[in-house]
Write an enzyme that holds these catalytic residues in place. Sequence first.
Site, PDB file in Angstrom:
ATOM      1  N   TYR A 207       0.833  -1.148   0.062  1.00  7.94           N
ATOM      2  CA  TYR A 207      -0.015  -0.117  -0.038  1.00  7.94           C
ATOM      3  C   TYR A 207       1.239   1.228  -0.107  1.00  7.94           C
ATOM      4  CZ  TYR A 207      -3.533   3.407   1.761  1.00  7.94           C
ATOM      5  OH  TYR A 207      -4.277   4.443   1.669  1.00  7.94           O
ATOM      6  N   THR A 209       1.664   4.150   1.772  1.00  8.09           N
ATOM      7  CA  THR A 209       2.372   4.122   2.797  1.00  8.09           C
ATOM      8  C   THR A 209       3.416   3.336   3.294  1.00  8.09           C
ATOM      9  OG1 THR A 209       0.668   3.462   4.471  1.00  8.09           O
ATOM     10  CG2 THR A 209       0.401   5.821   3.895  1.00  8.09           C
ATOM     11  N   LYS A 210       3.316   1.932   2.871  1.00  7.33           N
ATOM     12  CA  LYS A 210       4.155   0.821   3.259  1.00  7.33           C
ATOM     13  C   LYS A 210       5.826   1.151   3.091  1.00  7.33           C
ATOM     14  CE  LYS A 210       0.731  -1.189   5.752  1.00  7.33           C
ATOM     15  NZ  LYS A 210      -0.517  -0.470   5.221  1.00  7.33           N
ATOM     16  N   THR A 211       6.466   0.183   3.478  1.00  4.00           N
ATOM     17  CA  THR A 211       8.000   0.378   3.220  1.00  4.00           C
ATOM     18  C   THR A 211       8.276   0.054   1.963  1.00  4.00           C
ATOM     19  OG1 THR A 211       8.105  -1.943   4.349  1.00  4.00           O
ATOM     20  CG2 THR A 211       8.565  -0.150   5.660  1.00  4.00           C
TER      21      THR A 211
END
Length: 412
Positions: A207, A209-211
């Site tokens: 997603y 905002t993920k790393t």
Amino acid sequence: MLRECSFEEVYFQNFQYFEAIDQMKEIKEQFIPFHSADLGEEEAQAAADVIRSKWLTMGPKTIDFEQRFASYVGAKHAIGVSSCTAALHLALEAIGLKQGDEVLVPTTTFTATAEVVAYFKAKPVLVDVDVESLCIDLEDAERRITAQTRAIVPVHFAGQPCDMDAIHDLASRRELRVIEDAAHSLPASYKGARVGALSELTAFSFYATKTLTTGEGGMVTTDNEDLAIRMRMMRLHGIGRDAWKRYSAEGSWYYEVMDPGYKYNLTDIQSAIGIVQLGKCDQMNAARREISSRYTERFLKERALEVPTVRADRDSSWHLYVLRLNLDELKITRSQMIEELRARGVSTSVHFIPLHMHPYYQKAYGYQEGEFPVATEQYHRYLSLPIFPQMTSMQVDYVIDSVLDIVAINRR
Ligand SMILES: Cc1ncc(COP(=O)(O)O)c(C=O)c1O
């Protein structure tokens, strides 16, 4: 009729105007987003190349991404899907979850971890969390096991792996399947092994905002070939293997539907971005680690604050930096702290509003706040500070100074 203004009035009005503009500029310059994806020309080029190739959906790039991902985490199989939610759903389907079954899920998580259990008309059995790590509390989990309990879904909260030895011990003693919710934890490791290679099934999120991000997307990893085959089939309508090839030169028009599957595949545009992101994964993680240690170094000395800790036998992805307030040292609440930070141009978030506090979980399963004392108490204390690889040193200092300034002003 227009009134004539004196020189002084004009000067004063302009002065106010310019002052307002300066203030706005200052706020804009100081505005620190909660998150900003580390995407650049390389990702744009990779996506553009796929568009030019005209093979937009799942295809060779997805296979390439899956193979690289599997080898990066050390798993035999990686199956690209449209989200972590899809990955968790497919994993539960692959282990044969049925109506009336129960699955242990920590209450401090995003709703996706538990909602997928409800898809099967099975029950998400919420479990309190460990006060230090905010990961699932295994003593509480064991107390909640019944004859219907089939699986446990540990969430590596904020990126720090859960105590996987203890989870596997519980799972083998009580005959539970283990599906890790690794939405936060790429790359992370436990006793030298990467998350993704620790349990039978692991679900990742890409997603925004993920790393590692592909906008939307996910991956499920496993060493079990049967599970891999099942999930590959069910991610694309329950059609037999390699059905996606049917529009290519080597493909065939013939296919067979084996089960009512889902439309959960990852596209080649997403995968091309994912390949570039995977190549930068270690570097992005190093930047996050650096930011988190700078936060911790300055906040550690402040008794109104509690910093997140990582156990010596594991590495965190540092997806989130979750700061806790010692509320008895402060005149403000966590929500007021968030507002004060917002007024200074610092954007924050809260991970998570525990599931038992949401109307759906209360109404559907009768959960009450008193049943989860640790999760409920900690919820009122935590906030997530900005952390993203391209965060500048000045931005990090600004966040630290803002937090410490608000604490100093509001000390009890
Ligand atoms: C712990 C956890 N699990 C699962 C998810 C779902 O991920 P996705 O948006 O890729 O479906 C999230 C998303 O934020 C999450 O935080």
